[in-house]
Design an enzyme around this catalytic site. Structure first.
Site, PDB file in Angstrom:
ATOM      1  N   GLU A  40      -0.955   7.220   1.758  1.00 18.12           N
ATOM      2  CA  GLU A  40      -1.234   8.823   2.025  1.00 18.12           C
ATOM      3  C   GLU A  40      -0.007   9.500   1.352  1.00 18.12           C
ATOM      4  O   GLU A  40      -0.258  10.397   0.514  1.00 18.12           O
ATOM      5  CB  GLU A  40      -0.847   9.112   3.609  1.00 18.12           C
ATOM      6  CG  GLU A  40      -2.023   8.293   4.434  1.00 18.12           C
ATOM      7  CD  GLU A  40      -1.430   6.816   4.872  1.00 18.12           C
ATOM      8  OE1 GLU A  40      -1.098   6.251   4.261  1.00 18.12           O
ATOM      9  OE2 GLU A  40      -1.716   6.640   5.977  1.00 18.12           O
ATOM     10  N   CYS A  52       3.239   4.316   1.092  1.00 16.34           N
ATOM     11  CA  CYS A  52       2.286   4.285   1.712  1.00 16.34           C
ATOM     12  C   CYS A  52       1.357   5.045   0.794  1.00 16.34           C
ATOM     13  O   CYS A  52       1.444   5.817  -0.004  1.00 16.34           O
ATOM     14  CB  CYS A  52       2.305   5.053   2.992  1.00 16.34           C
ATOM     15  SG  CYS A  52       3.233   4.218   4.404  1.00 16.34           S
ATOM     16  N   GLU A  71       3.710  -1.709  -2.787  1.00 18.62           N
ATOM     17  CA  GLU A  71       4.792  -2.631  -2.273  1.00 18.62           C
ATOM     18  C   GLU A  71       5.621  -2.891  -3.376  1.00 18.62           C
ATOM     19  O   GLU A  71       5.477  -2.763  -4.628  1.00 18.62           O
ATOM     20  CB  GLU A  71       4.406  -3.410  -1.311  1.00 18.62           C
ATOM     21  CG  GLU A  71       3.405  -3.142  -0.257  1.00 18.62           C
ATOM     22  CD  GLU A  71       2.898  -4.057   0.866  1.00 18.62           C
ATOM     23  OE1 GLU A  71       3.055  -5.421   0.452  1.00 18.62           O
ATOM     24  OE2 GLU A  71       2.328  -3.862   1.886  1.00 18.62           O
ATOM     25  N   ASN A  72       6.730  -3.138  -2.989  1.00 14.85           N
ATOM     26  CA  ASN A  72       7.901  -3.604  -3.856  1.00 14.85           C
ATOM     27  C   ASN A  72       8.767  -5.022  -3.347  1.00 14.85           C
ATOM     28  O   ASN A  72       8.687  -5.109  -2.063  1.00 14.85           O
ATOM     29  CB  ASN A  72       8.814  -2.534  -4.056  1.00 14.85           C
ATOM     30  CG  ASN A  72       9.955  -2.761  -5.309  1.00 14.85           C
ATOM     31  OD1 ASN A  72      10.893  -3.276  -5.254  1.00 14.85           O
ATOM     32  ND2 ASN A  72       9.339  -2.155  -6.217  1.00 14.85           N
ATOM     33  N   TYR A  99      11.557  -4.738  -0.425  1.00 18.25           N
ATOM     34  CA  TYR A  99      10.517  -4.320   0.759  1.00 18.25           C
ATOM     35  C   TYR A  99      10.427  -2.858   1.086  1.00 18.25           C
ATOM     36  O   TYR A  99       9.423  -2.205   1.107  1.00 18.25           O
ATOM     37  CB  TYR A  99      10.703  -5.161   2.039  1.00 18.25           C
ATOM     38  CG  TYR A  99      10.386  -6.540   1.690  1.00 18.25           C
ATOM     39  CD1 TYR A  99       9.596  -7.102   0.568  1.00 18.25           C
ATOM     40  CD2 TYR A  99      10.775  -7.594   2.695  1.00 18.25           C
ATOM     41  CE1 TYR A  99       9.464  -8.338   0.592  1.00 18.25           C
ATOM     42  CE2 TYR A  99      10.358  -8.801   2.576  1.00 18.25           C
ATOM     43  CZ  TYR A  99       9.711  -9.395   1.647  1.00 18.25           C
ATOM     44  OH  TYR A  99       9.686 -10.594   1.488  1.00 18.25           O
ATOM     45  N   CYS A 150       1.697   6.332   9.344  1.00 15.68           N
ATOM     46  CA  CYS A 150       2.978   6.118  10.025  1.00 15.68           C
ATOM     47  C   CYS A 150       3.355   7.419  10.012  1.00 15.68           C
ATOM     48  O   CYS A 150       3.152   8.462   9.732  1.00 15.68           O
ATOM     49  CB  CYS A 150       3.472   5.263   9.209  1.00 15.68           C
ATOM     50  SG  CYS A 150       4.496   6.060   7.724  1.00 15.68           S
ATOM     51  N   ASN A 197      -1.393   1.982  -1.110  1.00  8.83           N
ATOM     52  CA  ASN A 197      -0.147   1.475  -0.807  1.00  8.83           C
ATOM     53  C   ASN A 197       0.353   0.965  -2.097  1.00  8.83           C
ATOM     54  O   ASN A 197      -0.343  -0.045  -2.719  1.00  8.83           O
ATOM     55  CB  ASN A 197       0.020   0.943   0.451  1.00  8.83           C
ATOM     56  CG  ASN A 197      -0.946  -0.330   0.765  1.00  8.83           C
ATOM     57  OD1 ASN A 197      -2.110  -0.360   0.009  1.00  8.83           O
ATOM     58  ND2 ASN A 197      -0.494  -1.203   1.467  1.00  8.83           N
TER      59      ASN A 197
END
Ligand code: THU
Length: 147
Positions: A70, A68, A59-60, A63, A102, A57
């Site tokens: 996957e 993810c 992130e930033n 947000y 998810c 994953n």
């Protein structure tokens, strides 16, 4: 005659392959960029031609732009010319629960077929296996769209 539908993906993987794929997802997890959630996830995607493409994953600060593990692995794979997959293994740091993909990632997996396997693991290497179809029943996919 009715066609017999084999459950659990098209071709069963050997125990050794499954364990290696989970290990590779655990290694990918170490690269997670998750400064905001501090929730590390790794994925290892096994292609039809037995290549393994990993993802974590990312992130930033904005947000909602985070990706993810996957989806990262699948986008990497497609960008490298792979569109057929046998399985994906997913790893997180949750000791007492299997990491489950998810809804967005389930839909993204479904784009590439319903009959391939998702190995949802715990850090001790134990896992739960489901097909993409089992994780996303009654799904919408590319076949529904006109060519
Ligand atoms: N995450 C994944 O990468 N895969 C999953 O299966 C569940 C959630 C990420 C997204 C976000 O970076 C963090 O975990 C917390 O939701």
């Amino acid at each position: 005659m009715d066609q017999v539908k084999l459950s659990g993906g098209a071709m069963p993987l050997s125990q050794e392959t499954i364990e290696k794929l989970i290990q590779q997802s655990q290694e990918a997890k170490l690269q997670a960029y998750c400064t905001y959630s501090n929730f590390r996830v790794g994925a290892a995607l096994l292609t039809k031609d037995d290549s393994v493409i990993t993802g974590c994953n990312v992130e930033n600060a904005c947000y909602n732009l985070g990706i993810c593990a996957e989806r990262n692995a699948m986008a990497k794979a497609v960008s490298e010319g792979h569109r057929s997959f046998k399985a994906i293994a997913i790893a997180s740091d949750m000791k007492n629960e299997f990491i489950t993909p998810c809804g967005g990632c389930r839909q993204f997996m479904r784009e590439f077929g319903l009959d391939w396997d998702v190995y949802m693991s715990k850090p001790d290497g134990s896992y739960l296996k489901k097909t993409v179809e089992e994780l996303l029943p009654f799904s919408f996919g590319p076949e529904a769209l006109p060519k």
